[in-house]
Structure formats: structure tokens, C-alpha cells
Motif scaffolding. Structure first.
Motif, PDB file in Angstrom:
ATOM      1  N   UNK A 148      -4.927 -17.541  27.750  1.00 49.12           N
ATOM      2  CA  UNK A 148      -5.233 -17.352  26.322  1.00 49.12           C
ATOM      3  C   UNK A 148      -6.566 -16.631  26.169  1.00 49.12           C
ATOM      4  N   UNK A 149      -7.532 -16.968  27.007  1.00 51.24           N
ATOM      5  CA  UNK A 149      -8.835 -16.296  26.925  1.00 51.24           C
ATOM      6  C   UNK A 149      -8.728 -14.811  27.239  1.00 51.24           C
ATOM      7  N   UNK A 150      -7.680 -14.425  27.969  1.00 42.89           N
ATOM      8  CA  UNK A 150      -7.473 -13.020  28.306  1.00 42.89           C
ATOM      9  C   UNK A 150      -6.571 -12.303  27.294  1.00 42.89           C
ATOM     10  N   UNK A 151      -6.183 -13.023  26.230  1.00 43.95           N
ATOM     11  CA  UNK A 151      -5.420 -12.365  25.162  1.00 43.95           C
ATOM     12  C   UNK A 151      -3.956 -12.717  25.091  1.00 43.95           C
ATOM     13  N   UNK A 152      -3.486 -13.707  25.865  1.00 44.10           N
ATOM     14  CA  UNK A 152      -2.068 -14.069  25.807  1.00 44.10           C
ATOM     15  C   UNK A 152      -1.724 -14.649  24.435  1.00 44.10           C
ATOM     16  N   UNK A 153      -0.689 -14.133  23.810  1.00 40.06           N
ATOM     17  CA  UNK A 153      -0.194 -14.654  22.541  1.00 40.06           C
ATOM     18  C   UNK A 153       0.852 -15.721  22.823  1.00 40.06           C
ATOM     19  N   UNK A 154       0.637 -16.931  22.333  1.00 38.62           N
ATOM     20  CA  UNK A 154       1.570 -18.009  22.582  1.00 38.62           C
ATOM     21  C   UNK A 154       2.797 -17.885  21.671  1.00 38.62           C
ATOM     22  N   UNK A 155       3.870 -18.618  22.019  1.00 35.40           N
ATOM     23  CA  UNK A 155       5.136 -18.513  21.297  1.00 35.40           C
ATOM     24  C   UNK A 155       4.953 -18.775  19.801  1.00 35.40           C
ATOM     25  N   UNK A 156       4.234 -19.830  19.453  1.00 35.94           N
ATOM     26  CA  UNK A 156       4.040 -20.150  18.048  1.00 35.94           C
ATOM     27  C   UNK A 156       3.295 -19.022  17.337  1.00 35.94           C
ATOM     28  N   UNK A 157       2.294 -18.468  17.992  1.00 34.45           N
ATOM     29  CA  UNK A 157       1.530 -17.367  17.397  1.00 34.45           C
ATOM     30  C   UNK A 157       2.395 -16.135  17.195  1.00 34.45           C
ATOM     31  N   UNK A 158       3.283 -15.855  18.150  1.00 33.32           N
ATOM     32  CA  UNK A 158       4.173 -14.698  18.014  1.00 33.32           C
ATOM     33  C   UNK A 158       5.162 -14.915  16.878  1.00 33.32           C
ATOM     34  N   UNK A 159       5.633 -16.177  16.728  1.00 39.03           N
ATOM     35  CA  UNK A 159       6.538 -16.492  15.619  1.00 39.03           C
ATOM     36  C   UNK A 159       5.826 -16.311  14.284  1.00 39.03           C
ATOM     37  N   UNK A 160       4.558 -16.731  14.208  1.00 41.13           N
ATOM     38  CA  UNK A 160       3.790 -16.567  12.970  1.00 41.13           C
ATOM     39  C   UNK A 160       3.609 -15.082  12.654  1.00 41.13           C
ATOM     40  N   UNK A 161       3.358 -14.271  13.680  1.00 38.42           N
ATOM     41  CA  UNK A 161       3.208 -12.833  13.459  1.00 38.42           C
ATOM     42  C   UNK A 161       4.476 -12.246  12.856  1.00 38.42           C
ATOM     43  N   UNK A 162       5.647 -12.650  13.359  1.00 36.70           N
ATOM     44  CA  UNK A 162       6.907 -12.138  12.813  1.00 36.70           C
ATOM     45  C   UNK A 162       7.167 -12.690  11.421  1.00 36.70           C
ATOM     46  N   UNK A 163       6.671 -13.894  11.147  1.00 34.04           N
ATOM     47  CA  UNK A 163       6.768 -14.454   9.802  1.00 34.04           C
ATOM     48  C   UNK A 163       5.956 -13.612   8.825  1.00 34.04           C
ATOM     49  N   UNK A 164       4.718 -13.305   9.178  1.00 34.78           N
ATOM     50  CA  UNK A 164       3.840 -12.540   8.286  1.00 34.78           C
ATOM     51  C   UNK A 164       4.293 -11.093   8.144  1.00 34.78           C
ATOM     52  N   UNK A 165       5.064 -10.596   9.131  1.00 37.12           N
ATOM     53  CA  UNK A 165       5.603  -9.233   9.055  1.00 37.12           C
ATOM     54  C   UNK A 165       6.881  -9.163   8.230  1.00 37.12           C
ATOM     55  N   UNK A 166       7.380 -10.307   7.785  1.00 38.57           N
ATOM     56  CA  UNK A 166       8.604 -10.331   6.989  1.00 38.57           C
ATOM     57  C   UNK A 166       9.865 -10.231   7.806  1.00 38.57           C
ATOM     58  N   UNK A 167       9.795 -10.561   9.097  1.00 37.14           N
ATOM     59  CA  UNK A 167      10.974 -10.468   9.976  1.00 37.14           C
ATOM     60  C   UNK A 167      11.779 -11.755   9.960  1.00 37.14           C
ATOM     61  N   UNK A 168      11.085 -12.906   9.908  1.00 38.18           N
ATOM     62  CA  UNK A 168      11.771 -14.198   9.911  1.00 38.18           C
ATOM     63  C   UNK A 168      11.125 -15.106   8.878  1.00 38.18           C
ATOM     64  N   UNK A 169      11.592 -16.355   8.808  1.00 41.74           N
ATOM     65  CA  UNK A 169      11.112 -17.282   7.784  1.00 41.74           C
ATOM     66  C   UNK A 169      10.266 -18.385   8.406  1.00 41.74           C
ATOM     67  N   UNK A 170       9.547 -19.121   7.544  1.00 44.80           N
ATOM     68  CA  UNK A 170       8.701 -20.216   8.014  1.00 44.80           C
ATOM     69  C   UNK A 170       9.536 -21.315   8.653  1.00 44.80           C
ATOM     70  N   UNK A 171      10.667 -21.662   8.034  1.00 45.48           N
ATOM     71  CA  UNK A 171      11.499 -22.735   8.593  1.00 45.48           C
ATOM     72  C   UNK A 171      12.044 -22.349   9.957  1.00 45.48           C
ATOM     73  N   UNK A 172      12.380 -21.083  10.129  1.00 44.61           N
ATOM     74  CA  UNK A 172      12.902 -20.622  11.411  1.00 44.61           C
ATOM     75  C   UNK A 172      11.807 -20.647  12.474  1.00 44.61           C
ATOM     76  N   UNK A 173      10.593 -20.246  12.108  1.00 42.19           N
ATOM     77  CA  UNK A 173       9.477 -20.266  13.058  1.00 42.19           C
ATOM     78  C   UNK A 173       9.179 -21.689  13.511  1.00 42.19           C
ATOM     79  N   UNK A 174       9.225 -22.638  12.576  1.00 45.78           N
ATOM     80  CA  UNK A 174       8.994 -24.040  12.933  1.00 45.78           C
ATOM     81  C   UNK A 174      10.128 -24.568  13.809  1.00 45.78           C
TER      82      UNK A 174
END
Length: 592
Positions: A560-586
Motif C-alpha cells: 500500500x505504501x508503494x501505491x497498491x490500490x486495494x479491492x475496496x478502493x478500486x470499487x469506490x473508484x468505479x462507483x465515483x466514475x458512475x460504472x457501478x453502484x454503492x450497494x454493488x461495491x459493498x
């Protein structure tokens, strides 16, 4: 029955869907276009309707005056007609229909002649879709059904297609049920029960069963199903389809046809139809017009008979451009670096159904060329590809991942794909292959990328060997995409999204997207899936952590200190991009 040309043109012109000039073009072309449609689509299978003005206009693909570049479709025409008649328009979703209501309310010939389809009984009223709401026809349906009718307007193509599929499937099942009717005693595998039957009665190639299987396969393809479940119950045979990761019940059939359906599927997949006590695996190659797919078949004995699960392997899904899988820019660059390295091990982790096969197959196709020898070891082979040398694991004759991997090095491979590292021997051989100059791609069943290292240690691999050979690890899941046909934006308060732990830079009000639900997505609001990824590069610093203390938490902190994006963070990114929904990310990242 048909709509009058003047009436339809007047409706479309008044609603701005056609210009005066376009109406004149339709009037001039109508007769010739009708003849062309007749020749292109000859009437068959009881079809008694010639092309009418709606088919003529939609086939001309006239551009809508108010929507530049968008053609005037049959659906848009019928929506305008419905509005003019003061009736609601309805697209037909086959997954929502009751087979018994559709096929038992009115006869097939009546339905086809008058283009009417019963949908469901709701609050004591029969809802039905009609092409043209002729009052005499509605009165006939009301008298036959003994219920008040609620009509909707639908497209002719939807109605004809549904009549063909539902009545055809029902006829095939009913005929098979009559032919295979048996004693009410049916206790499956729970006890021995024998009744002598003639050869004709147990013939697995019965024409009715053939037709039913064809209908079922076509239906699954049209609904974009990934799996077909055929499940024996005490008194019925349940058929379910998995679409975008969610199971939908579609048919409940008479129990008497279950064995014949299973036997037909076994015959197609070259399985032993006499063996009902052991699980079996096979595959079917299906050609549907220009479309080809493979179906992987698995049968297993359960309480009331044999259950079959058919996984549909679509080449368009398994072999994609890497840019379309869902990787972020950083992660895609890392992934290219992993798979284009001359040697080492690359691991893809995640639970069953998380898209690992798609990632691996797409990567292998990206690498494939005449200059590279790609060899895969799979259990079973998911999709045959002519550019790969594919080997199926056969434990019964001693052909395992480990034994093949040990011997495959004599075949001069450049890239080796191992379906799964399950044991110490397979892991050892993968390590040796990487150390001797080969690129090895494989999968592990772990929750995230860092835990793959501890999994290898648990299998008995020394930490220094892991740090010497593993190039990188990708953990992944699949989230459902928001349907682009009914997407809408809305504002949510940050506190409503607490389970997602949004980053600090997100404000108190968040603009998100969701699907309202439409015919294209069957009212779910989702259409298709996309991957979310956690890509961990085994850098020099990560190698040092592995060598010093191969613990998951320490490895994760360094990655993570080297920049790895975790699964939850990647799901949030797709949520904010309008690709998926909050319920699906959870839903997908719960526990990660």
C-alpha cells in the motif's frame, strides 16, 4: 390485422418522429419494401401476417428529425401508437413471464393470429400485450379467461418471438411429458425403484426433448446467461439461469421429463448416460448462426436425481482486450509488465466466479504469436483456442497439475498457464519452471493479493524462493455495471455511504449513478459486469519484507505504501466514475 398506413404516418408526423418529406418517401417506397421484406423473411411455422406499415417504416431506418443519426425503430413507432391510443406500452421480459399463464390462457393459433400474449394475473386481472387492441379480440380473451383484461401495446417482433419460443418450448415439454409419463412413485436416488420400460420410452434422442433443449439453449444465449442450472426436485424439474452473477428461476417442468433432459445433455457432451451415481464432466460445442460458444457440463447426483450445471463459455467474454477488463491506468501498466517479463510467476487470486479465467485467457491471447509457445494445464479446459497447446488434467490416470508441469518443460514452452496451484508439488514445479527461464501464470484461492504469499508459505514454499520468482499478484472480483440504457444520476449524503469508507477528499454530498430499470436490463438496473482489481508488484522492498517476515499484514502495509490500490478502493473508484453502484461495491467487497 394491420394498422392503416395513413393512420401510422399521421401519428408519427404529429409527434415529430417523421417529417413531411419522410412520409412521402414511405408512401413511395411502401409497396416495394413490403415485397423485399416478404422475400427476406418468408412466412413459416404458422406465421400468417404479411409485413405491415410498421415493419416497412422500421426497416427503412429513417433518421429521427429530433435525434440526429438515430433511426426510427419499431419500438419507437409502437410507443407513439400506444400514446395515441391512450394505452401503456410494454416491452416483454421473458424472465418475468409465467409459462403456464402464457401457454394455457389462450390457444397458440389464436395468439399468433391476433398477436396477443397473456403476461400475468395480477389483482384478479389478466395483463396481456397486444399488437393491435381490437375490442372483439380483447372480449374473446376476457370470456375465455374469465377475468377482466388489462391490455398493453407491444411490438410485433417481441410478440411473435415470445409466442414461438414459449409455445414451442411448452409443446415440446408437454409432448415429452406425455411420452415419458410414469408412475407417481419417483424417489430419485434415495431408494432403489425399478420399472421395466420399452426402448422407445427411454430413448435419449427423443425429438421433443431435442426441441426443448434447443429452445433452452437459445433462451439462455438471448438472456446473456453464464450458467444453466437443471435441478431435480421432489415433484418437478427446476431450471434457473445465472445472469450477471445472479440466479433467476425461469421454468418449473414436470418431473417426468427431467431424466430425459439430463440424458440428452449427457449424450451431447459425450458423458456416460448409464452412470448416475458419480459426478461427470463434459463439454458441448454450440453453433448458433455465426455465433459459436462452448458449454461446460457438470452433473452430480443429488437427493431427487441428477443435477446438471451448464457453464456457457462465450469467446467474446473470455478473450477481451486487456484495456476493457477494468484495470486502472497504473494497474494495467503493472499487469503488462508482469505478463511480458521473460520469466517468473504471475498469480491471479479470487473466489470462484471472480473472472480469473477471463483475465488469464485475455492475457494469453495478448501474448500469443508464432514466436511464442504457450502451453496451458487446465482442469477442465475452459475454452479451446488454436494458438494455445492445452492439456486437460486427468487424475484418474495420474495426469495431474504437478506431473504435467514436471514433464512439460521438455516441450520447450515459453509461457505456461497452470489452472490452479493446489498443493506443494504443483507449487514446487511452478517455482522450478520459473527459475529455469519460463513465465508461469496461475491462480490461487485467496481473498487478496498479499495473502497469496502466506498461502504459498503454508504450502511449504521457502520465502526466498517466493521473492526470487513471483513477479506480481492480482486479486480480483466482478461488479455489475450500471445499465447504460436507463442510467440516472442522483445525490447521496456521505453518511449514507459509511460502509464504503470513502476517501477524505470526497465531500458531504456525492453525485452517483444508478439504473432505473428497463427492458434491456430486465428491470435490474445492471447490464454486464466489470472487474475490480488489487495489483501487487513484488518490488525489492516487498521482497525484503517477505524474506524478513512473510506476514500478510506486513506485506500489505509495504504494498500500500508503494501505491497498491486495494479491492475496496478500486470499487469506490468505479462507483465515483458512475460504472457501478454503492450497494454493488459493498456486496462484492464485504470482508475484503
Amino acid at each position: 390485422m394491420a394498422y392503416a398506413t395513413d393512420t401510422i404516418l399521421s401519428v408519427l408526423r404529429s409527434r415529430g418522429l417523421l417529417t413531411e418529406r419522410q412520409c412521402e418517401t414511405v408512401a413511395l417506397e411502401e409497396a416495394n419494401q413490403r415485397r423485399r421484406l416478404e422475400r427476406a423473411q418468408p412466412r413459416a411455422n404458422g406465421q400468417s401476417h404479411a409485413p405491415d406499415i410498421v415493419q416497412v417504416i422500421s426497416s427503412l431506418k429513417l433518421e429521427q428529425p429530433k435525434a440526429c443519426g438515430e433511426p426510427l425503430t419499431e419500438e419507437l413507432i409502437m410507443r407513439a401508437v400506444a400514446e395515441d391510443l391512450g394505452l401503456p406500452f410494454r416491452r416483454i421480459d421473458p424472465l418475468e413471464l409465467d409459462l403456464e399463464v402464457v401457454t394455457r390462457t389462450i390457444p397458440r393459433q389464436f395468439a399468433l393470429k391476433h398477436l396477443v400474449v397473456p403476461l400475468q394475473v395480477s389483482d384478479g386481472k389478466l395483463e396481456l400485450v397486444v399488437y393491435e387492441p381490437v375490442q372483439e379480440v380483447l372480449d374473446d380473451v376476457r370470456r375465455v379467461a374469465g377475468l377482466q383484461v388489462v391490455p398493453y401495446i407491444g411490438t410485433r417482433s417481441d410478440i411473435e418471438k415470445l409466442i414461438s419460443e414459449f409455445f414451442g418450448f411448452k409443446h415440446s415439454i408437454a409432448a415429452a411429458d406425455t411420452k415419458l409419463a410414469r408412475s407417481p412413485v419417483d424417489i430419485g436416488n434415495l431408494e432403489q425403484y425399478m420399472r421395466l420400460r420399452g426402448a422407445a420410452e427411454i430413448e435419449s434422442t427423443d425429438a421433443h426433448i431435442k426441441n426443448a433443449i434447443d429452445y433452452l439453449f437459445n433462451y439462455a444465449f438471448e438472456q446473456r446467461a453464464s450458467d444453466i442450472h437443471i435441478e431435480p426436485k421432489r415433484e418437478s424439474c427446476l431450471i434457473r439461469l445465472r445472469i450477471d452473477g445472479v440466479l433467476h428461476g425461469v421454468y418449473s417442468l414436470p418431473k417426468s421429463v427431467h431424466s430425459a433432459i439430463i440424458s440428452r445433455i449427457k449424450t451431447l457432451s459425450r458423458l456416460d448416460i448409464a452412470e448416475k451415481r458419480r459426478p461427470q464432466d463434459g463439454r458441448i460445442k454450440v453453433a448458433r448462426g455465426e455465433f459459436e460458444a462452448e458449454i461446460r457440463v457438470s452433473t452430480v447426483p443429488v437427493a431427487f436425481g441428477e443435477k446438471a450445471v451448464l457453464r456457457i463459455l462465450d469467446p467474446e467474454i473470455l478473450f477481451q482486450d486487456l484495456e476493457h477488463l477494468g484495470f486502472s491506468g497504473r494497474d494495467l501498466t503493472l499487469w503488462h509488465g508482469f505478463i511480458e517479463a521473460p520469466h517468473g510467476i504471475v498469480l491471479v487470486t479470487g473466489p470462484t466466479g471472480s473472472g480469473k479465467s477471463t483475465t488469464l485467457y485475455s492475457s494469453l491471447r495478448h501474448l500469443a504469436s508464432e514466436a511464442i509457445n504457450i502451453t496451458t494445464i487446465e482442469d477442465p479446459i475452459e475454452m479451446v483456442h488454436e494458438q494455445f497447446n492445452q492439456i486437460a488434467v486427468q487424475p484418474a490416470v495420474g495426469v495431474t497439475f504437478a506431473t504435467i508441469l514436471r514433464n512439460i518443460l521438455r516441450q520447450d514452452p515459453d509461457v505456461i498457464m497452470v489452472g490452479e496451484i493446489r498443493d506443494r508439488e504443483t507449487a514446487d514445479n511452478a517455482i522450478q519452471a520459473a527459475l529455469t527461464g519460463h513465465l508461469v501464470l496461475s491462480t490461487l484461492h485467496t481473498n487478496d493479493a498479499p495473502s497469496s504469499v502466506t498461502r504459498l508459505v503454508d504450502l511449504g514454499i521457502k520465502p526466498f524462493l517466493i521473492s526470487s520468482t513471483v513477479l506480481g499478484v492480482v486479486a480480483q472480483r466482478l461488479v455489475r455495471r450500471i445499465c447504460p440504457h436507463c442510467v440516472e444520476t442522483y445525490q447521496a449524503r456521505r453518511e449514507e455511504l459509511l460502509p464504503l469508507e470513502l476517501p477524505p477528499d470526497v465531500g458531504p454530498i456525492v453525485e452517483l449513478s444508478r439504473g432505473k430499470g428497463c427492458q434491456k436490463c430486465r428491470g435490474t438496473g445492471y447490464l454486464g459486469r466489470i472487474g475490480i482489481f488489487e495489483v501487487m508488484a513484488v518490488s525489492e522492498q516487498v521482497k525484503a519484507v517477505i524474506a524478513r517476515r512473510p506476514e500478510e499484514a506486513a506485506i500489505k502495509r509495504q504494498a500500500v505504501s508503494e501505491g497498491m490500490t486495494q479491492l475496496r478502493e478500486n470499487a469506490i473508484a468505479k462507483l465515483l466514475q458512475g460504472i457501478t453502484t454503492a450497494s454493488e461495491a459493498v456486496r462484492v467487497t464485504t470482508g475484503d
